[in-house]
Write a protein that holds these residues in place. Structure first.
Motif, mmCIF file in Angstrom:
data_model
loop_
_atom_site.group_PDB
_atom_site.id
_atom_site.type_symbol
_atom_site.label_atom_id
_atom_site.label_comp_id
_atom_site.label_asym_id
_atom_site.label_seq_id
_atom_site.Cartn_x
_atom_site.Cartn_y
_atom_site.Cartn_z
ATOM 1 N N THR A 194 67.797 25.395 47.732
ATOM 2 C CA THR A 194 69.101 24.764 47.937
ATOM 3 C C THR A 194 68.962 23.296 48.320
ATOM 4 O O THR A 194 69.959 22.656 48.652
ATOM 5 N N THR A 195 67.763 22.778 48.277
ATOM 6 C CA THR A 195 67.418 21.375 48.546
ATOM 7 C C THR A 195 67.819 20.913 49.947
ATOM 8 O O THR A 195 68.080 19.741 50.157
ATOM 9 N N VAL A 196 67.872 21.844 50.901
ATOM 10 C CA VAL A 196 68.152 21.457 52.285
ATOM 11 C C VAL A 196 66.895 20.858 52.901
ATOM 12 O O VAL A 196 66.940 19.792 53.503
ATOM 13 N N GLY A 197 65.773 21.558 52.773
ATOM 14 C CA GLY A 197 64.484 21.045 53.204
ATOM 15 C C GLY A 197 64.386 20.732 54.670
ATOM 16 O O GLY A 197 64.175 19.588 55.055
ATOM 17 N N TYR A 198 64.520 21.712 55.541
ATOM 18 C CA TYR A 198 64.423 21.482 56.982
ATOM 19 C C TYR A 198 63.052 20.956 57.393
ATOM 20 O O TYR A 198 62.949 20.189 58.330
ATOM 21 N N GLY A 199 62.015 21.416 56.728
ATOM 22 C CA GLY A 199 60.677 20.979 57.085
ATOM 23 C C GLY A 199 60.034 21.810 58.166
ATOM 24 O O GLY A 199 58.940 21.495 58.628
ATOM 25 N N ASP A 200 60.713 22.883 58.591
ATOM 26 C CA ASP A 200 60.125 23.739 59.618
ATOM 27 C C ASP A 200 58.983 24.584 59.074
ATOM 28 O O ASP A 200 58.103 24.981 59.815
ATOM 29 N N MET A 201 58.977 24.835 57.767
ATOM 30 C CA MET A 201 57.898 25.569 57.119
ATOM 31 C C MET A 201 57.501 24.807 55.867
ATOM 32 O O MET A 201 58.369 24.318 55.147
ATOM 33 N N ALA A 202 56.211 24.750 55.626
ATOM 34 C CA ALA A 202 55.724 24.095 54.413
ATOM 35 C C ALA A 202 54.374 24.688 54.053
ATOM 36 O O ALA A 202 53.567 24.985 54.938
ATOM 37 N N PRO A 203 54.153 24.868 52.766
ATOM 38 C CA PRO A 203 52.829 25.363 52.351
ATOM 39 C C PRO A 203 51.760 24.314 52.634
ATOM 40 O O PRO A 203 52.005 23.109 52.516
ATOM 41 N N PHE B 216 60.032 33.195 44.426
ATOM 42 C CA PHE B 216 59.259 32.122 45.048
ATOM 43 C C PHE B 216 58.791 32.473 46.462
ATOM 44 O O PHE B 216 57.734 32.007 46.897
ATOM 45 N N ALA B 217 59.546 33.302 47.170
ATOM 46 C CA ALA B 217 59.074 33.753 48.491
ATOM 47 C C ALA B 217 57.814 34.586 48.339
ATOM 48 O O ALA B 217 56.858 34.426 49.107
ATOM 49 N N SER B 218 57.811 35.453 47.345
ATOM 50 C CA SER B 218 56.621 36.272 47.100
ATOM 51 C C SER B 218 55.453 35.404 46.644
ATOM 52 O O SER B 218 54.318 35.574 47.110
ATOM 53 N N LEU B 219 55.738 34.472 45.732
ATOM 54 C CA LEU B 219 54.672 33.607 45.221
ATOM 55 C C LEU B 219 54.042 32.756 46.317
ATOM 56 O O LEU B 219 52.818 32.628 46.387
ATOM 57 N N VAL B 220 54.862 32.174 47.185
ATOM 58 C CA VAL B 220 54.308 31.307 48.220
ATOM 59 C C VAL B 220 53.542 32.131 49.252
ATOM 60 O O VAL B 220 52.517 31.681 49.780
ATOM 61 N N TYR B 221 54.001 33.338 49.523
ATOM 62 C CA TYR B 221 53.289 34.195 50.464
ATOM 63 C C TYR B 221 51.883 34.489 49.949
ATOM 64 O O TYR B 221 50.900 34.339 50.682
ATOM 65 N N TYR B 222 51.791 34.902 48.685
ATOM 66 C CA TYR B 222 50.476 35.224 48.125
ATOM 67 C C TYR B 222 49.645 33.969 47.847
ATOM 68 O O TYR B 222 48.420 33.997 47.967
ATOM 69 N N ALA B 223 50.293 32.860 47.503
ATOM 70 C CA ALA B 223 49.552 31.615 47.259
ATOM 71 C C ALA B 223 48.891 31.115 48.537
ATOM 72 O O ALA B 223 47.756 30.631 48.509
ATOM 73 N N GLU B 224 49.586 31.235 49.655
ATOM 74 C CA GLU B 224 49.029 30.767 50.929
ATOM 75 C C GLU B 224 47.930 31.702 51.442
ATOM 76 O O GLU B 224 47.114 31.301 52.251
ATOM 77 N N LYS B 225 47.932 32.941 50.970
ATOM 78 C CA LYS B 225 46.883 33.878 51.389
ATOM 79 C C LYS B 225 45.605 33.723 50.568
ATOM 80 O O LYS B 225 44.563 34.239 50.958
ATOM 81 N N LEU B 226 45.690 33.006 49.439
ATOM 82 C CA LEU B 226 44.525 32.869 48.563
ATOM 83 C C LEU B 226 43.377 32.133 49.242
ATOM 84 O O LEU B 226 42.221 32.480 49.077
ATOM 85 N N GLN B 227 43.687 31.087 49.977
ATOM 86 C CA GLN B 227 42.664 30.281 50.634
ATOM 87 C C GLN B 227 42.675 30.555 52.127
ATOM 88 O O GLN B 227 43.709 30.933 52.698
ATOM 89 N N ASP B 228 41.539 30.334 52.755
ATOM 90 C CA ASP B 228 41.461 30.467 54.200
ATOM 91 C C ASP B 228 42.272 29.337 54.822
ATOM 92 O O ASP B 228 41.987 28.154 54.622
ATOM 93 N N ALA C 154 62.107 29.703 50.916
ATOM 94 C CA ALA C 154 62.601 29.596 49.538
ATOM 95 C C ALA C 154 64.090 29.246 49.505
ATOM 96 O O ALA C 154 64.521 28.453 48.663
ATOM 97 N N ILE C 155 64.870 29.807 50.413
ATOM 98 C CA ILE C 155 66.300 29.463 50.480
ATOM 99 C C ILE C 155 66.460 27.977 50.781
ATOM 100 O O ILE C 155 67.221 27.264 50.120
ATOM 101 N N VAL C 156 65.741 27.507 51.787
ATOM 102 C CA VAL C 156 65.839 26.107 52.202
ATOM 103 C C VAL C 156 65.345 25.180 51.098
ATOM 104 O O VAL C 156 65.920 24.112 50.859
ATOM 105 N N THR C 157 64.314 25.579 50.381
ATOM 106 C CA THR C 157 63.748 24.734 49.333
ATOM 107 C C THR C 157 64.621 24.746 48.083
ATOM 108 O O THR C 157 64.909 23.692 47.517
ATOM 109 N N GLY D 52 65.189 25.234 41.868
ATOM 110 C CA GLY D 52 66.428 25.195 42.639
ATOM 111 C C GLY D 52 67.379 24.127 42.142
ATOM 112 O O GLY D 52 68.578 24.375 41.962
ATOM 113 N N VAL D 53 66.854 22.933 41.881
ATOM 114 C CA VAL D 53 67.697 21.843 41.380
ATOM 115 C C VAL D 53 68.292 22.208 40.029
ATOM 116 O O VAL D 53 69.491 22.025 39.779
#
Length: 180
Positions: free
Chosen positions: A126-135, A93-105, A121-124, A151-152
């Protein structure tokens, strides 16, 4: 360590994990004394952290903690499998989100590298969800939703086995207490 004098088998006493923790905690006290006298080293500071490990001595007096330790030992395979699948999911999921966010400007892209995606991906997962990063893109949000669901599900799968082991050890403890 005064029990060393009356121990039936000195070598077994010394090899006991609880006594090793005691020794390390005692050494950490003396390292603090040395530090106060002016000697500052990182190794000595690390020894002072060992004092926390003395809490494990409480397992000797707490049946609940003993049950929990037996449960973790009995569930070691399931917990190892859980960690393996979590790590696998985190990397994917870290790889997927990195490439997904690069798809669009996206000028607000927070995923500058895959290692930054690992944290998210660790935070998401494990359902901690700090909110410091979000797509911010729709594709990234879709990957985020899949990551949270995975994760759930990953964490929930071994829970019944662990609960079953806990229940078994708890009932054994109750029977042995009532039998006395």
């Amino acid at each position: 360590m005064s029990h060393l004098r009356v121990a039936p088998n000195i070598f077994e006493f010394i090899k006991s994990p609880v006594n090793i923790i005691d020794l390390a905690a005692t050494l950490s006290f003396y390292t603090d004394v040395c530090q106060r006298m002016g000697e500052q080293t990182g190794l000595l500071e690390a020894f002072s952290i060992v004092r926390i490990l003395r809490l494990f001595k409480l397992t000797r007096h707490s049946p609940g903690l003993r049950i929990l330790i037996h449960t973790f030992k009995a569930s070691a395979r399931e917990l190892t499998l859980l960690v393996f699948f979590l790590v696998l999911g985190i990397v994917v999921f870290a790889s997927l989100v990195y490439y997904a966010e690069k798809l669009q400007d996206n000028p607000d892209n927070q995923f500058k590298s895959i290692p930054l995606g690992l944290w998210w991906a660790i935070v998401t997962m494990t359902t901690v969800g700090y909110g410091d990063m979000a797509p911010k893109t729709y594709v990234g949000m879709f990957v985020g939703a899949l990551c949270a669901l995975a994760g759930v599900l990953t964490i929930a799968l071994p829970v019944p086995v662990i609960v079953s082991n806990f229940s078994m050890f708890y009932s054994h403890t109750q029977v042995s207490v009532e039998g006395k």
